[in-house]
Design a protein around this motif. Structure first.
Motif, short mmCIF file in Angstrom:
data_model
loop_
_atom_site.label_atom_id
_atom_site.label_comp_id
_atom_site.label_asym_id
_atom_site.label_seq_id
_atom_site.Cartn_x
_atom_site.Cartn_y
_atom_site.Cartn_z
N ALA A 52 0.83 -1.20 0.00
CA ALA A 52 0.00 0.00 0.00
C ALA A 52 0.87 1.26 0.00
CB ALA A 52 -0.94 -0.01 1.21
N LYS A 53 1.91 1.24 0.79
CA LYS A 53 2.81 2.40 0.84
C LYS A 53 3.62 2.51 -0.45
CE LYS A 53 6.39 4.59 3.57
NZ LYS A 53 7.24 4.54 4.75
N ARG A 54 4.17 1.40 -0.92
CA ARG A 54 5.00 1.41 -2.12
C ARG A 54 4.23 1.90 -3.34
NH1 ARG A 54 9.83 -0.70 -3.54
NH2 ARG A 54 10.15 -1.31 -5.71
N TYR A 55 2.97 1.45 -3.44
CA TYR A 55 2.16 1.77 -4.61
C TYR A 55 1.19 2.92 -4.37
CZ TYR A 55 4.07 -2.67 -6.21
OH TYR A 55 4.92 -3.69 -6.56
N GLU A 56 1.35 3.61 -3.24
CA GLU A 56 0.57 4.80 -2.91
C GLU A 56 -0.92 4.54 -3.05
OE1 GLU A 56 2.35 7.44 -5.75
OE2 GLU A 56 4.07 7.86 -4.45
N MET A 57 -1.38 3.44 -2.46
CA MET A 57 -2.78 3.05 -2.54
C MET A 57 -3.63 3.80 -1.52
SD MET A 57 -2.65 -1.08 -2.73
CE MET A 57 -1.46 -1.94 -3.74
N THR A 58 -4.83 4.13 -1.94
CA THR A 58 -5.81 4.67 -1.01
C THR A 58 -6.38 3.51 -0.20
OG1 THR A 58 -7.66 4.39 -2.53
CG2 THR A 58 -6.44 6.49 -2.66
N ASP A 59 -7.07 3.84 0.88
CA ASP A 59 -7.72 2.79 1.67
C ASP A 59 -8.71 2.01 0.80
OD1 ASP A 59 -6.28 3.57 3.89
OD2 ASP A 59 -7.94 4.70 4.79
N ALA A 60 -9.43 2.71 -0.06
CA ALA A 60 -10.41 2.07 -0.94
C ALA A 60 -9.72 1.10 -1.90
CB ALA A 60 -11.19 3.12 -1.72
N GLU A 61 -8.56 1.47 -2.41
CA GLU A 61 -7.82 0.58 -3.30
C GLU A 61 -7.35 -0.67 -2.56
OE1 GLU A 61 -5.74 3.34 -6.68
OE2 GLU A 61 -4.97 3.54 -4.63
N VAL A 62 -6.88 -0.50 -1.33
CA VAL A 62 -6.44 -1.65 -0.54
C VAL A 62 -7.60 -2.63 -0.35
CG1 VAL A 62 -5.64 -2.40 1.74
CG2 VAL A 62 -4.58 -0.42 0.63
N ILE A 63 -8.75 -2.10 0.00
CA ILE A 63 -9.93 -2.97 0.19
C ILE A 63 -10.29 -3.65 -1.12
CG2 ILE A 63 -12.40 -2.94 0.67
CD1 ILE A 63 -11.73 -0.68 2.75
N GLU A 64 -10.32 -2.88 -2.19
CA GLU A 64 -10.70 -3.43 -3.49
C GLU A 64 -9.73 -4.51 -3.98
OE1 GLU A 64 -11.81 -1.68 -7.91
OE2 GLU A 64 -11.05 -0.32 -6.38
N ILE A 65 -8.44 -4.31 -3.76
CA ILE A 65 -7.45 -5.26 -4.24
C ILE A 65 -7.35 -6.49 -3.35
CG2 ILE A 65 -4.96 -5.60 -4.62
CD1 ILE A 65 -4.90 -2.66 -5.64
N PHE A 66 -7.33 -6.30 -2.05
CA PHE A 66 -7.02 -7.42 -1.15
C PHE A 66 -8.20 -8.05 -0.43
CE2 PHE A 66 -3.13 -4.85 -1.41
CZ PHE A 66 -2.26 -5.82 -1.90
N PHE A 67 -9.34 -7.35 -0.36
CA PHE A 67 -10.41 -7.85 0.49
C PHE A 67 -11.76 -8.06 -0.20
CE2 PHE A 67 -7.39 -5.65 3.27
CZ PHE A 67 -7.01 -6.72 4.06
N GLU A 68 -11.86 -7.79 -1.48
CA GLU A 68 -13.13 -8.01 -2.17
C GLU A 68 -13.07 -9.25 -3.00
OE1 GLU A 68 -14.37 -4.52 -4.29
OE2 GLU A 68 -14.99 -3.55 -2.45
#
Length: 68
Positions: A52-68
């Motif tokens: 998340a830090k390396r790729y400058e992900m938003t919280d929404a992106e983290v959820i979308e990529i890893f938890f949906e």
């Protein structure tokens, strides 16, 4: 886990699977297993935070990529 969106982030930042595996401190085959959810392999919280830090992900992106 949305492998295509994670791969898009990797490409956007110029990373290969070899580079990301090294950054995460895991073997490339382990990264592949996690990206393909092989036998239930999943990224742990620390690995997700690093990406998340390396790729400058938003919280929404983290959820979308890893938890949906």
């Amino acid at each position: 886990m949305n492998k295509n969106k994670l791969k898009a982030k990797m490409v956007e930042h110029g990373d290969t699977s070899e580079i990301l595996a090294e950054v995460l401190g895991i073997h490339r085959s382990c990264l592949s297993a996690k990206m393909n959810n092989y036998r239930g392999a999943e990224f742990n919280q620390t690995e997700i935070k690093v990406m998340a830090k390396r790729y400058e992900m938003t919280d929404a992106e983290v959820i979308e990529i890893f938890f949906e």
